[in-house]
Enzyme design. Structure first.
Site, PDB file in Angstrom:
ATOM      1  N   GLU A 249       0.884  -1.174   0.000  1.00 50.27           N
ATOM      2  CA  GLU A 249       0.000   0.000   0.000  1.00 50.27           C
ATOM      3  C   GLU A 249       0.909   1.206   0.000  1.00 50.27           C
ATOM      4  O   GLU A 249       1.529   1.522   1.016  1.00 50.27           O
ATOM      5  CB  GLU A 249      -0.861   0.023   1.267  1.00 50.27           C
ATOM      6  CG  GLU A 249      -1.793  -1.151   1.433  1.00 50.27           C
ATOM      7  CD  GLU A 249      -2.937  -1.132   0.455  1.00 50.27           C
ATOM      8  OE1 GLU A 249      -3.099  -0.129  -0.266  1.00 50.27           O
ATOM      9  OE2 GLU A 249      -3.647  -2.135   0.396  1.00 50.27           O
ATOM     10  N   CYS A 283      -2.159   8.720   2.667  1.00 49.69           N
ATOM     11  CA  CYS A 283      -1.832   8.344   1.292  1.00 49.69           C
ATOM     12  C   CYS A 283      -2.971   8.707   0.350  1.00 49.69           C
ATOM     13  O   CYS A 283      -2.760   8.970  -0.819  1.00 49.69           O
ATOM     14  CB  CYS A 283      -1.509   6.854   1.222  1.00 49.69           C
ATOM     15  SG  CYS A 283      -2.781   5.835   1.966  1.00 49.69           S
ATOM     16  N   GLU A 461      -6.019  -5.000   0.253  1.00 55.45           N
ATOM     17  CA  GLU A 461      -6.316  -5.370   1.630  1.00 55.45           C
ATOM     18  C   GLU A 461      -7.817  -5.232   1.834  1.00 55.45           C
ATOM     19  O   GLU A 461      -8.502  -4.632   1.005  1.00 55.45           O
ATOM     20  CB  GLU A 461      -5.553  -4.456   2.602  1.00 55.45           C
ATOM     21  CG  GLU A 461      -4.057  -4.737   2.594  1.00 55.45           C
ATOM     22  CD  GLU A 461      -3.297  -4.045   3.712  1.00 55.45           C
ATOM     23  OE1 GLU A 461      -3.573  -2.858   3.977  1.00 55.45           O
ATOM     24  OE2 GLU A 461      -2.438  -4.701   4.319  1.00 55.45           O
TER      25      GLU A 461
END
Ligand code: ADP
Length: 489
Positions: A249, A283, A461
């Protein structure tokens, strides 16, 4: 200050690595001192993890018995929600309102993967056949390395630890240098919930030393990483050499798009939250704002007004919108990007500096910042700043917009504000990103897969598939015909 012990192979003891100091980002005060894990500690933890996941006591546990541990952890988290939120705010400076949400999300993640583990089924892949029946079962991978960043520790750590343990693995958790406390607290909760010794170790320390040693260790069978793209690429190269799976990620530079038919007030509020919450240290922060020219002036003026009204201050004050950035060095990096924006021709409409309030002088605070006058090719539009800095740009037509929005090495997320759903959906399909929010931003569901396109990552995820990402399939053929080979004689 006493040295905080770390959790190695089921025992609490001081690490044998170098000393580390944890500081409260709002005033720089020391909140914990600990010794990092040494390379011998890494060896000990991974050795114990490798024995622990193979131990028949653990391997033989029925799924609902493994799930029980996660349900208990979830209950412990809920019971200590306020204390955990405060610890997280102290560790990384996020406002309490946000850290309470992260704690609730961690508890929900533990419950979700407990349930996923209970309902996970193997498969009978062949159609009914007289000759053969095949079974395909899911098995754990073994020892999983979970390497995490500092921006949302409890949530991002649970997102890895819960599915990995639910799947029957052992986990070596390496928290970020700046935020070891939450990971250690999690270890305490798992221990209280009855997780057998060795299945979880928490090894704080430098990424380049402790993280690297874990990733390279021959017994580690998967690297699950959240963090910067450069480190992610490095870890992917290590994993490629070792032929083990990774889940990455990584960073983002997410576009938010406002079409002229949008509810502009709703859009302005969503955009402000999308970039300025967590002081932009996310992010998924919506860092590039593309606005249809007809409504550009009005929308940008409203976002500017909202940005000016945001309260920057103590993470523990009830009305704070933005806490400090994680460290003085990170604030310097954000400030340098704003200077670069000016050099590139940008006009700072709001912010662009640290707050003047002397009560905030010792913290790494930075004002919500809005810039215009740049085009998407500017360095500040291409690189991830990880701070409260939004760049607004007008666009004229849809084709141009899609090209601009996709003109990025990243592909994590995007926001679209429009009342025209077919058009919004068309755009959503055209964007090269892993998550699109339409008329909302930064909303999450544990049952919805999350991950990036392009340089924003690899793998997903969350969701029911999330547990399978920590498993490997084994297929078994059962011969039914009595024929042992295909030769004719
Ligand atoms: P950030 O998210 O702060 O940009 P990183 O991607 O470097 O930074 O950090 C995320 C996590 O990766 C942290 O726990 C860090 O210690 C770890 N890390 C950094 N470098 C390495 C490395 N070479 N090997 C393994 N882990 C690393």
């Amino acid at each position: 200050m006493d040295l905080q012990p770390i959790f190695i192979a089921g025992r609490w003891r001081t690490g044998r690595g170098e000393e580390m100091v944890s500081r409260y980002p709002a005033d720089g005060r020391e909140i914990a001192r600990l010794n990092a894990a040494s390379l011998e500690d890494v060896e000990e933890a991974i050795g114990a993890a490798d024995r622990a996941w193979r131990d028949p006591q653990w391997r033989g546990r029925l799924p609902h018995e493994r799930a029980t541990i996660l349900y208990r952890v979830s209950e412990l988290i809920v019971a200590q929600q306020e204390e955990l939120a405060r610890l997280q705010s102290l560790d990384n400076g996020k406002p309490l309102a946000e850290t309470r949400g992260l704690v609730a999300s961690a508890a929900a993640t533990a419950r979700y993967f407990a349930a996923a583990c209970e309902v996970l089924e193997g498969e009978l892949p062949t159609p009914r056949s007289a000759a053969v029946m095949t079974l395909s079962e899911y098995e754990p991978l073994g020892v999983v390395a979970a390497i995490t960043p500092w921006n949302s520790p409890i949530a991002s750590e649970m997102q890895k630890v819960a599915p990995a343990l639910a799947a029957g693995n052992a986990v070596i958790l390496k928290p970020a240098e700046a935020t070891p406390l939450m990971a250690l607290k999690l270890a305490e909760l798992f221990e209280q919930a009855g997780l057998p010794a060795g299945l979880l170790s928490v090894l704080p320390g430098k990424g380049s030393v402790v993280g690297e040693a874990i990733a390279r260790h021959h017994a580690v069978r998967k690297i699950s990483f959240t963090g910067g793209t450069r480190t992610g690429r490095h870890l992917a190269a290590i994993a490629a050499g070792r032929l083990i799976p990774t889940s990455l990620e990584l960073g983002g530079k997410s576009p938010t798009i406002v079409l002229a038919d949008a509810d502009l007030e709703q859009a302005a509020r969503g955009i402000s939250y999308g970039i300025y919450s967590s002081a932009g240290q996310a992010c998924i922060a919506g860092a590039r704002l593309f606005v249809q020219r007809e409504c550009y002036q009005a929308l940008v003026a409203r976002v500017a007004e909202l940005a000016r009204g945001l309260r920057v201050g103590s993470p523990f004050a009830a009305d704070t919108h933005l806490g400090p950035l994680i460290s003085p060095a990170h604030r310097a990096s954000v400030a340098a990007y704003v200077e670069l924006a000016k050099k590139e021709g940008g006009r700072v409409l709001v912010g662009g500096e640290a707050p003047a309030d002397s009560a905030l002088a010792n913290g790494s605070y930075y004002l919500p910042t809005l810039i215009e006058g740049l085009n998407n090719q500017a360095q500040v539009c291409q690189e991830e700043i990880f701070g409260p800095v939004l760049v607004a740009m007008p666009f004229d037509d849809e084709e141009e917009l899609i090209a601009l929005a996709n003109d990025s090495v990243y592909g994590l997320a995007a926001g679209i504000w429009s009342r025209d759903f077919p058009r919004a959906l068309r755009l959503a399909r055209a964007l090269e990103v892993g998550t699109v929010w339409i008329n909302t931003y930064k909303t999450f569901s544990i049952s919805t897969p999350f991950g990036g396109f392009k340089d924003s990552g690899l793998g997903r995820e969350k969701g029911l598939q999330g547990i399978k990402a920590y498993m490997q399939q084994k297929s078994i053929y059962l011969g039914l015909s009595g024929q042992s080979n295909l030769w004719s004689d």
